[in-house]
Write a protein that holds these residues in place. Structure first.
Motif, PDB file in Angstrom:
ATOM      1  N   MET A  76       0.812  -1.134  -0.039  1.00  0.00           N
ATOM      2  CA  MET A  76      -0.089  -0.029  -0.034  1.00  0.00           C
ATOM      3  C   MET A  76       0.960   1.297   0.067  1.00  0.00           C
ATOM      4  O   MET A  76       0.636   2.155  -0.652  1.00  0.00           O
ATOM      5  CB  MET A  76      -0.952   0.095   1.200  1.00  0.00           C
ATOM      6  CG  MET A  76      -1.958   1.132   1.198  1.00  0.00           C
ATOM      7  SD  MET A  76      -2.970   1.374   2.718  1.00  0.00           S
ATOM      8  CE  MET A  76      -1.790   2.205   4.019  1.00  0.00           C
ATOM      9  N   LEU A  77       1.962   1.301   0.713  1.00  0.00           N
ATOM     10  CA  LEU A  77       2.768   2.289   0.886  1.00  0.00           C
ATOM     11  C   LEU A  77       3.698   2.485  -0.451  1.00  0.00           C
ATOM     12  O   LEU A  77       3.952   3.553  -0.836  1.00  0.00           O
ATOM     13  CB  LEU A  77       3.860   2.242   1.969  1.00  0.00           C
ATOM     14  CG  LEU A  77       3.163   2.249   3.443  1.00  0.00           C
ATOM     15  CD1 LEU A  77       2.465   3.489   3.435  1.00  0.00           C
ATOM     16  CD2 LEU A  77       2.332   1.130   3.751  1.00  0.00           C
ATOM     17  N   ILE A  78       4.122   1.530  -1.118  1.00  0.00           N
ATOM     18  CA  ILE A  78       4.506   1.826  -2.452  1.00  0.00           C
ATOM     19  C   ILE A  78       3.871   2.453  -3.465  1.00  0.00           C
ATOM     20  O   ILE A  78       3.890   3.236  -4.107  1.00  0.00           O
ATOM     21  CB  ILE A  78       4.656   0.426  -3.038  1.00  0.00           C
ATOM     22  CG1 ILE A  78       6.176  -0.527  -2.094  1.00  0.00           C
ATOM     23  CG2 ILE A  78       5.380   0.396  -4.611  1.00  0.00           C
ATOM     24  CD1 ILE A  78       6.252  -1.822  -2.556  1.00  0.00           C
ATOM     25  N   PHE A 110       3.778   6.648  -5.169  1.00  0.00           N
ATOM     26  CA  PHE A 110       3.330   7.207  -6.804  1.00  0.00           C
ATOM     27  C   PHE A 110       2.191   8.030  -6.619  1.00  0.00           C
ATOM     28  O   PHE A 110       2.056   8.990  -7.179  1.00  0.00           O
ATOM     29  CB  PHE A 110       3.098   6.042  -7.651  1.00  0.00           C
ATOM     30  CG  PHE A 110       4.132   5.297  -7.843  1.00  0.00           C
ATOM     31  CD1 PHE A 110       4.855   5.467  -9.114  1.00  0.00           C
ATOM     32  CD2 PHE A 110       4.501   3.918  -7.276  1.00  0.00           C
ATOM     33  CE1 PHE A 110       6.174   4.872  -9.266  1.00  0.00           C
ATOM     34  CE2 PHE A 110       5.646   3.259  -7.768  1.00  0.00           C
ATOM     35  CZ  PHE A 110       6.437   3.598  -8.751  1.00  0.00           C
ATOM     36  N   GLY A 111       1.083   7.593  -5.728  1.00  0.00           N
ATOM     37  CA  GLY A 111       0.072   8.462  -5.643  1.00  0.00           C
ATOM     38  C   GLY A 111       0.361   9.904  -4.917  1.00  0.00           C
ATOM     39  O   GLY A 111      -0.255  10.826  -5.574  1.00  0.00           O
ATOM     40  N   ILE A 167      -5.021   0.660  -3.515  1.00  0.00           N
ATOM     41  CA  ILE A 167      -5.495   1.567  -2.444  1.00  0.00           C
ATOM     42  C   ILE A 167      -4.292   2.374  -2.100  1.00  0.00           C
ATOM     43  O   ILE A 167      -4.700   3.584  -1.565  1.00  0.00           O
ATOM     44  CB  ILE A 167      -5.635   0.498  -1.205  1.00  0.00           C
ATOM     45  CG1 ILE A 167      -6.848  -0.222  -1.214  1.00  0.00           C
ATOM     46  CG2 ILE A 167      -5.640   1.365   0.065  1.00  0.00           C
ATOM     47  CD1 ILE A 167      -7.974   0.587  -1.061  1.00  0.00           C
ATOM     48  N   GLY A 168      -3.241   2.032  -2.020  1.00  0.00           N
ATOM     49  CA  GLY A 168      -1.916   3.053  -1.881  1.00  0.00           C
ATOM     50  C   GLY A 168      -1.878   4.131  -2.675  1.00  0.00           C
ATOM     51  O   GLY A 168      -1.678   5.397  -2.264  1.00  0.00           O
ATOM     52  N   LEU A 169      -2.355   4.175  -4.105  1.00  0.00           N
ATOM     53  CA  LEU A 169      -2.501   5.226  -4.982  1.00  0.00           C
ATOM     54  C   LEU A 169      -3.452   6.421  -4.302  1.00  0.00           C
ATOM     55  O   LEU A 169      -3.208   7.566  -4.495  1.00  0.00           O
ATOM     56  CB  LEU A 169      -2.858   4.749  -6.209  1.00  0.00           C
ATOM     57  CG  LEU A 169      -1.833   3.999  -7.126  1.00  0.00           C
ATOM     58  CD1 LEU A 169      -2.702   3.479  -8.464  1.00  0.00           C
ATOM     59  CD2 LEU A 169      -0.608   4.830  -7.672  1.00  0.00           C
ATOM     60  N   ALA A 170      -4.813   5.717  -3.910  1.00  0.00           N
ATOM     61  CA  ALA A 170      -5.455   6.601  -3.239  1.00  0.00           C
ATOM     62  C   ALA A 170      -5.126   7.363  -1.900  1.00  0.00           C
ATOM     63  O   ALA A 170      -5.606   8.469  -1.766  1.00  0.00           O
ATOM     64  CB  ALA A 170      -7.023   5.887  -3.118  1.00  0.00           C
ATOM     65  N   VAL A 171      -4.514   6.411  -1.214  1.00  0.00           N
ATOM     66  CA  VAL A 171      -3.967   7.051   0.045  1.00  0.00           C
ATOM     67  C   VAL A 171      -2.867   7.993  -0.240  1.00  0.00           C
ATOM     68  O   VAL A 171      -2.980   9.049   0.655  1.00  0.00           O
ATOM     69  CB  VAL A 171      -3.203   5.792   0.861  1.00  0.00           C
ATOM     70  CG1 VAL A 171      -2.486   6.373   1.940  1.00  0.00           C
ATOM     71  CG2 VAL A 171      -4.193   4.843   1.430  1.00  0.00           C
ATOM     72  N   GLY A 172      -2.113   7.801  -0.874  1.00  0.00           N
ATOM     73  CA  GLY A 172      -1.048   8.882  -1.269  1.00  0.00           C
ATOM     74  C   GLY A 172      -1.449  10.144  -1.741  1.00  0.00           C
ATOM     75  O   GLY A 172      -1.378  11.102  -1.336  1.00  0.00           O
ATOM     76  N   GLY A 173      -2.718   9.991  -2.765  1.00  0.00           N
ATOM     77  CA  GLY A 173      -3.638  11.207  -2.827  1.00  0.00           C
ATOM     78  C   GLY A 173      -3.998  11.921  -2.121  1.00  0.00           C
ATOM     79  O   GLY A 173      -3.945  13.242  -1.949  1.00  0.00           O
ATOM     80  N   SER A 174      -4.643  11.240  -1.018  1.00  0.00           N
ATOM     81  CA  SER A 174      -5.251  11.709  -0.054  1.00  0.00           C
ATOM     82  C   SER A 174      -4.355  12.582   0.694  1.00  0.00           C
ATOM     83  O   SER A 174      -4.648  13.566   1.611  1.00  0.00           O
ATOM     84  CB  SER A 174      -6.135  10.789   0.943  1.00  0.00           C
ATOM     85  OG  SER A 174      -5.203   9.908   1.534  1.00  0.00           O
ATOM     86  N   ILE A 214       7.521   6.993   1.986  1.00  0.00           N
ATOM     87  CA  ILE A 214       8.607   6.070   1.900  1.00  0.00           C
ATOM     88  C   ILE A 214       9.189   5.811   3.404  1.00  0.00           C
ATOM     89  O   ILE A 214       9.303   4.531   3.675  1.00  0.00           O
ATOM     90  CB  ILE A 214       9.976   7.078   1.190  1.00  0.00           C
ATOM     91  CG1 ILE A 214       9.510   7.207  -0.131  1.00  0.00           C
ATOM     92  CG2 ILE A 214      11.094   6.345   1.386  1.00  0.00           C
ATOM     93  CD1 ILE A 214      10.802   8.186  -0.930  1.00  0.00           C
ATOM     94  N   GLY A 215       9.013   6.794   4.291  1.00  0.00           N
ATOM     95  CA  GLY A 215       9.151   6.504   5.721  1.00  0.00           C
ATOM     96  C   GLY A 215       8.072   5.154   6.242  1.00  0.00           C
ATOM     97  O   GLY A 215       8.692   4.369   6.813  1.00  0.00           O
ATOM     98  N   SER A 216       7.058   5.412   5.894  1.00  0.00           N
ATOM     99  CA  SER A 216       5.976   4.544   6.356  1.00  0.00           C
ATOM    100  C   SER A 216       6.064   3.070   5.784  1.00  0.00           C
ATOM    101  O   SER A 216       6.312   2.069   6.354  1.00  0.00           O
ATOM    102  CB  SER A 216       4.467   4.912   5.882  1.00  0.00           C
ATOM    103  OG  SER A 216       3.663   4.027   6.528  1.00  0.00           O
ATOM    104  N   LEU A 217       6.637   3.206   4.524  1.00  0.00           N
ATOM    105  CA  LEU A 217       7.182   1.918   3.647  1.00  0.00           C
ATOM    106  C   LEU A 217       8.138   1.158   4.390  1.00  0.00           C
ATOM    107  O   LEU A 217       8.303   0.176   4.464  1.00  0.00           O
ATOM    108  CB  LEU A 217       7.441   2.105   2.350  1.00  0.00           C
ATOM    109  CG  LEU A 217       8.104   1.169   1.492  1.00  0.00           C
ATOM    110  CD1 LEU A 217       7.134  -0.168   1.341  1.00  0.00           C
ATOM    111  CD2 LEU A 217       8.504   1.810   0.060  1.00  0.00           C
TER     112      LEU A 217
END
Length: 454
Positions: free
Chosen positions: A54-56, A60-61, A108-115, A387-390
């Protein structure tokens, strides 16, 4: 007047709802992992991969969403983010194998990054100066409510090992966000830049008094006159130091230990001797504390300097982690007392994080950056955050298995000390100043430094 107030409340509620989805998808995997293993075999590496995929996607998001929001608008991008949340949640709920799980988490990660990139920017640009801290903190409050909701859902479906229901129910708030965003106004600062002064004035009037509207319009126009294009501002020498500070700030928030607790608390409690259901119930308690303390933080965040709050939080988090490590070395993890010591110390950590670093980061990030590149710059900082979360999500299971939980939390404590020195030395104070005043000061400060070099 009454209708205006309702409209204002809905603006900030739906504006922050993306944070709830982020929190839900971040927290739900912690309980789901206990039961996914029964259907889909996982090693310590693939367990970390399911969490971290998800973090990856979030990298990108967050990287792409900032520039896209500066070009197309905050509102339009939030609508697309809600669609991505729905798609990813359905794929996760129907996953037949490891590969599908990873794909669903990536989406899901794309959306998380966007939010993470867009929600704080939108809230900051919509909020009046005097209440920007509390309204900007709504993102963190929604994140904590999302985490608590995921823990409650995990507990509700624990007896039937219904991990598909756990991950699939994220569709519900995603649909609510999709519908709600239709009624949200666009950011006034984006409207001034891309539409018209009158459009920006109309939106500002929803949340400001008439005198405040005219003052902010004048400040926005003055700043806009000296601003270049988004990419020119991003690459400028005067913004670069602040962009680095924002990225390091975001990175520190993720690697001081919070994600190890959010992602792996049930696993930690389970290994400490608590049963599956009890372990999940322990995380519900932590999630509830997280929400309550964040609500209290919203009440005081505009009354205390941001840096002071961060320093207090650092001291408290480091102390709780050191106490945890020492007690574990003394008592051991295998005893029932050791299990409850972990619960108590991690709860204490959550209290200090939720009161300070949790909400303050989301308030300060968009405050740090100029209007012309606020979305893109916040997106870059959110990328560092992802990146830190990943790193924590992927390596915590392996490192804790090799060194032991106590030693890993000592590492987090050392990182917390580094974060404390960073805040004191490099982070500017932003409380009580308009976004335009902060930007003007940033330009003056950097210009003065450049002049000294010549």
């Amino acid at each position: 007047m009454k209708g205006k107030k309702i409209n204002k409340n809905m603006i900030f509620f739906f504006g922050a709802l993306g944070g709830l989805l982020y929190g839900y998808d971040m927290g739900v995997i912690s309980g789901a992992l206990l039961f996914i293993k029964n259907d889909i075999p996982l090693t310590s590496f693939t367990e970390g991969l399911v969490v971290s995929s998800m973090l990856i996607g979030a990298i990108f998001g967050s990287g792409f969403s900032g520039p896209l929001s500066d070009k197309f608008g905050r509102r339009k991008l939030v609508f697309n983010i809600s669609i991505i949340f729905v798609i990813g949640s359905l794929i996760l709920a129907l996953s037949p194998n490891l590969e599908a799980l990873i794909v669903g988490r990536l989406i899901i990660g794309l959306a998380v990054g966007g939010s993470t990139a867009i929600v704080p920017v939108y809230l900051s640009e919509m909020a009046p100066t005097e209440s920007r801290g509390s309204l900007g903190s709504l993102n963190q409050l929604m994140i904590t409510i999302g985490i608590l909701s995921s823990y409650l859902v995990n507990y509700a479906f624990a007896d039937m090992e219904g991990w598909r229901w756990m991950v699939g129910l994220a569709v519900v708030p995603s649909l609510i966000l999709m519908i709600g965003v239709i009624f949200m106004p666009e950011s006034p600062r984006w409207l001034l830049k891309h539409k018209s002064e009158e459009a920006a004035r109309r939106v500002l009037s929803l949340t400001r008094k008439p005198a405040q509207v005219e003052t902010e319009i004048r400040e926005m126009i003055e700043i806009d006159k000296v601003s270049d294009s988004t990419w020119k501002v991003l690459s400028s020498s005067w913004l670069r130091p602040t962009l680095i500070v924002g990225c390091v700030f975001a990175l520190f928030q993720q690697i001081i230990g919070i994600n190890a607790i959010i992602y792996y608390a049930p696993t930690i409690f389970n290994e400490a001797g608590l049963g599956d259901a009890t372990a999940i119930l322990g995380t519900v308690g932590i999630g509830a504390v997280n929400v309550v303390v964040t609500i209290f933080a919203l009440m005081i965040i505009d009354k205390i300097d941001r840096k002071k709050l961060l320093v207090i939080g650092n001291i408290g988090m480091v102390a709780s982690l050191i106490l945890l490590a020492v007690l574990l070395e003394t008592i051991g993890l295998d005893s029932s007392l050791g299990a409850w010591i972990i619960v108590a110390c991690l709860t204490l950590f959550i209290v200090f994080f939720a009161f300070t670093w949790g909400p303050v980061l989301w308030v300060m990030l968009p405050e740090l950056f100029p209007m012309r590149a606020r979305g893109a710059a916040t997106g870059i900082a959110a990328l560092a955050l992802s990146i830190g979360s990943l790193l924590v999500a992927q390596f915590f299971p392996m490192v804790s298995g090799a060194l032991g939980i106590g030693q890993v939390f000592l590492i987090f404590a050392a990182i917390g000390i580094g974060a404390l020195f960073f805040v004191i030395k490099f982070l500017p104070e932003t409380r009580g100043r308009s976004l335009e005043e902060i930007e003007a000061e940033l330009r003056r400060r950097t210009s003065a430094k450049d002049a000294q070099k010549v």
